[in-house]
Design an enzyme around this catalytic site. Sequence first.
Site, PDB file in Angstrom:
ATOM      1  CD  GLU A   1      -4.807  -8.357   6.806  1.00 33.97           C
ATOM      2  OE1 GLU A   1      -5.756  -7.801   6.235  1.00 33.97           O
ATOM      3  OE2 GLU A   1      -3.803  -7.732   7.236  1.00 33.97           O
TER       4      GLU A   1
ATOM      5  CG  ASP B   1       0.065  -5.358   4.290  1.00 37.24           C
ATOM      6  OD1 ASP B   1      -0.612  -4.817   3.402  1.00 37.24           O
ATOM      7  OD2 ASP B   1      -0.456  -5.883   5.291  1.00 37.24           O
TER       8      ASP B   1
ATOM      9  CG  HIS C   1      -1.722  -1.258   1.364  1.00 43.42           C
ATOM     10  ND1 HIS C   1      -3.033  -1.310   0.981  1.00 43.42           N
ATOM     11  CD2 HIS C   1      -1.401  -2.502   1.798  1.00 43.42           C
ATOM     12  CE1 HIS C   1      -3.508  -2.530   1.192  1.00 43.42           C
ATOM     13  NE2 HIS C   1      -2.527  -3.275   1.688  1.00 43.42           N
TER      14      HIS C   1
HETATM   15  N1  ADE Z   1      -4.847  -1.420   4.231  1.00 39.72           N
HETATM   16  C1  ADE Z   1      -3.531  -1.246   4.431  1.00 39.72           C
HETATM   17  N2  ADE Z   1      -2.993  -2.350   4.954  1.00 39.72           N
HETATM   18  C2  ADE Z   1      -3.984  -3.263   5.077  1.00 39.72           C
HETATM   19  C3  ADE Z   1      -4.056  -4.597   5.534  1.00 39.72           C
HETATM   20  N3  ADE Z   1      -2.995  -5.254   5.994  1.00 39.72           N
HETATM   21  N4  ADE Z   1      -5.251  -5.209   5.523  1.00 39.72           N
HETATM   22  C4  ADE Z   1      -6.335  -4.573   5.068  1.00 39.72           C
HETATM   23  N5  ADE Z   1      -6.321  -3.325   4.626  1.00 39.72           N
HETATM   24  C5  ADE Z   1      -5.154  -2.669   4.624  1.00 39.72           C
HETATM   25 ZN    ZN Z   2      -2.498  -5.207   2.412  1.00 36.97          ZN
END
Ligand code: ADE
Ligand code: ZN
Length: 323
Positions: A196, A274, A17
């Site tokens: 997740e 991430d 991200h």
């Molecule tokens: N936005 C940024 N990081 C994230 C993550 N690990 N899971 C879900 N949304 C996110």
């Molecule tokens: Zn993510």
Amino acid sequence: MTTTGTPPLPKAELHLHIEGTLEPETVFELARRHDVALPYASVEELRAAYDFTDLQSFLDVYYANMAVLRTRDDFAALASAYLRTCPEQGVRHVEMFFDPQAHTARGVAIGDVIGGLTDAIEHHADDVSAGLILCFLRDRSAAEAEETLRAAEPYLDRIVGVGLDSAEVGHPPSKFTSVFERARGLGLKPVAHAGEEGPAGYVTEALDELGVLRVDHGIRAIEDDALVARLVRDRTPLTVCPLSNVRLACVPGIGLHPLPEMLAAGLNVSVHSDDPAYFGGYADANYAAVREGLGFTDDQLRTLAANSITSSFLDDEAVQRLL
Ligand code: ADE
Ligand code: ZN
């Protein structure tokens, strides 16, 4: 060069991200520039707040920090600072997530967000190739996701795909079936965060309802044998983020991460960072974590790096060049 003197493995970063590369020092610098009040007295105090207990506790700080990103130049500088780090880590290609709703809700024009990110991508094109994946925030409405896609339509030539992120539990993929169908119709590649914090069933839903070509995280898929068999059969890529999973308590510690089991089951896994400014490091730190924390061999690390390249949305010729 790495500490062992060997060049880093060529790899693709498929789960990053761009807002998650906003370092604490930059939060303070931009807050000063734009006269944004911060609830922290110093960089150290901000860093001390990065003591997360779950995904939501991270998202609260992550969205609050984004308030300092205001102009096209801010987005260009953010992406430029990240892309500059890629060659030294062996990252040859990036498919970066961005969260337009987190910015348009603060009055920033989507054209400034996409324009700034694109400026940086063009500036670094000789060193690393990069594309954009527009993410819908799953804890906001499907109607808002539709509006966001409509607002992005003038910029579609700069976007490779759509994703789904933010708070997972209680926001199943099926909430977004219709907007993903429209996005696929526009030629955008669909991916989604699933499994997740949420259950394996959300991974199945992301495949069935959204038609995803990659699953982001997907670590809980391992709980469902039939799903694992399907993912193995289809060689569906899972973009796993070990340091993130530890820092958000999705796994109890790096030594208990399911990555070895996932690899042994024949899943098409690769390793990514991430939100590296929040979770203790970029691609190299995640590779080091699986080497040191899970005992991965050089051969296994080579497999992860090759999987990252073959799982990208690059065409076959570009993939072969990077392998
Ligand atoms: N936005 C940024 N990081 C994230 C993550 N690990 N899971 C879900 N949304 C996110
Ligand atoms: Zn993510």
